[in-house]
Enzyme design. Structure first.
Site, PDB file in Angstrom:
ATOM      1  N   CYS A 235     -22.309  34.689 -25.942  1.00 43.99           N
ATOM      2  CA  CYS A 235     -22.582  34.911 -27.363  1.00 43.99           C
ATOM      3  C   CYS A 235     -23.307  33.743 -28.025  1.00 43.99           C
ATOM      4  O   CYS A 235     -24.085  33.944 -28.955  1.00 43.99           O
ATOM      5  CB  CYS A 235     -21.282  35.213 -28.104  1.00 43.99           C
ATOM      6  SG  CYS A 235     -20.014  33.951 -27.908  1.00 43.99           S
ATOM      7  N   LYS A 236     -23.079  32.514 -27.580  1.00 45.47           N
ATOM      8  CA  LYS A 236     -23.704  31.346 -28.205  1.00 45.47           C
ATOM      9  C   LYS A 236     -24.883  30.799 -27.410  1.00 45.47           C
ATOM     10  O   LYS A 236     -25.510  29.824 -27.826  1.00 45.47           O
ATOM     11  CB  LYS A 236     -22.656  30.238 -28.382  1.00 45.47           C
ATOM     12  CG  LYS A 236     -21.745  30.420 -29.587  1.00 45.47           C
ATOM     13  CD  LYS A 236     -22.496  30.118 -30.869  1.00 45.47           C
ATOM     14  CE  LYS A 236     -21.585  30.264 -32.082  1.00 45.47           C
ATOM     15  NZ  LYS A 236     -22.311  29.973 -33.329  1.00 45.47           N
TER      16      LYS A 236
END
Length: 308
Positions: A235-236
């Site tokens: 996600c990051k």
């Protein structure tokens, strides 16, 4: 397993894009992922594509059949992640989505939650000596020999007495995440004698700060069987990669300015002033592996030789 199921559905439902946004978003198209994989395989021969010798591969039609995922086998892991944490005395702070940063006070934690960009910059700043060596630069025999000597010296400094019972090995896989449009890492661990590790045992090699937020137990999605792995949630990845790309650009720009100043003092003309100092898209996975080590500090990823 609910998180894994939802992730699989998201991967299935997200449409594929072939429009490059690499420089603005840190994301990759499938074609750019293949380019980055080719570069990784070229620079680090321990990595390879899946090839055509897998009969049980679940193919994605937007990737070449022989380039569905990257794999490196039997990567050593001599110490558990907790051994690395015990040597650190700084505080950590949560930056959202499972990522944590060191050396921040309680007040900085509150302000950090409000400033996503500074969080990502702080995470990227934990990665030291971020340098990429281009193909033509790595071909110089003297420089490569010196780099190898430096690496061997560093290894000597890090020698510890490893008991056979603590030595583990990992098969590492990198595939393309359609939902986040970035690479995604999967790990399958084995004890020293070759016995597969349980999920709980593999979690011992994930940094404690990330175990419950960033790591997920799930089957390898590109195999038709049910081989269990630990995946690193992506996600990051794109946001952190953007910051790391800027770090590479700034480092190269400083080096070029220094060289230009030296040339000016010697009355040499700078013929490289118009060269882009940014990270090339094919070098993406080298940087990706660099920051994955913050999640798996004991696994000795092959990223420290010719490509840096």
């Amino acid at each position: 397993m609910l998180r894994s199921t939802l992730s699989n559905w998201r991967e299935y439902l997200t449409p594929i894009t072939h429009t490059s946004t690499f420089e603005t978003t840190g994301q990759l198209t499938p074609e750019e992922f293949v380019k980055a994989g080719d570069y990784l395989v070229h620079m680090f021969p321990t990595w390879r594509w899946n090839g055509t010798d897998y009969n049980n591969v679940s193919y994605k039609d937007f990737l070449p059949k022989e380039k569905q995922f990257l794999i490196t086998r039997k990567v050593p892991c001599k110490l558990r992640a907790s051994n690395f944490v015990e040597t650190q005395t700084t505080e950590t702070r949560d930056v959202g989505d499972g990522w944590e940063l060191e050396g921040q006070s309680e007040g900085e934690r509150e302000s950090g939650r409000e400033d996503t960009k500074s969080n990502e910059e702080a995470l990227a700043s934990n990665i030291e000596d971020l340098q990429i060596v281009d193909d033509d630069e790595s071909e110089g025999g003297g420089d490569e020999e010196q780099l190898l000597q430096n690496e061997l010296a560093d290894d000597d400094d890090d020698i510890v007495d490893i008991k056979p019972s603590t030595l583990r090995y990992y098969d590492l896989y990198i595939t393309y995440s359609t939902s986040y449009r970035v690479p995604k890492m999967y790990l399958c661990g084995f004890a020293n004698e070759g016995t597969p590790l349980s999920p709980d045992q593999m979690f011992e090699d994930i940094a404690p700060d990330y175990r419950s937020k960033t790591a997920t137990i799930e089957p390898l999605p590109f195999f038709k069987g049910n081989q269990i792995s630990v995946s690193i949630h992506p996600c990051k990845h794109a946001n952190v990669m953007k910051v790391l790309m800027e770090k590479v650009r700034a480092s190269r720009h400083r080096a070029r300015d220094t060289e230009a100043q030296k040339n000016a003092e010697e009355d040499w003309e700078d013929l490289q002033s118009d060269i882009d100092d940014g990270l090339r898209v094919d070098q993406y996975l080298v940087v990706f592996l660099k920051f994955i080590t913050s999640v798996t500090p004991g696994i000795e990823h092959d990223y420290t030789m010719e490509g840096w």
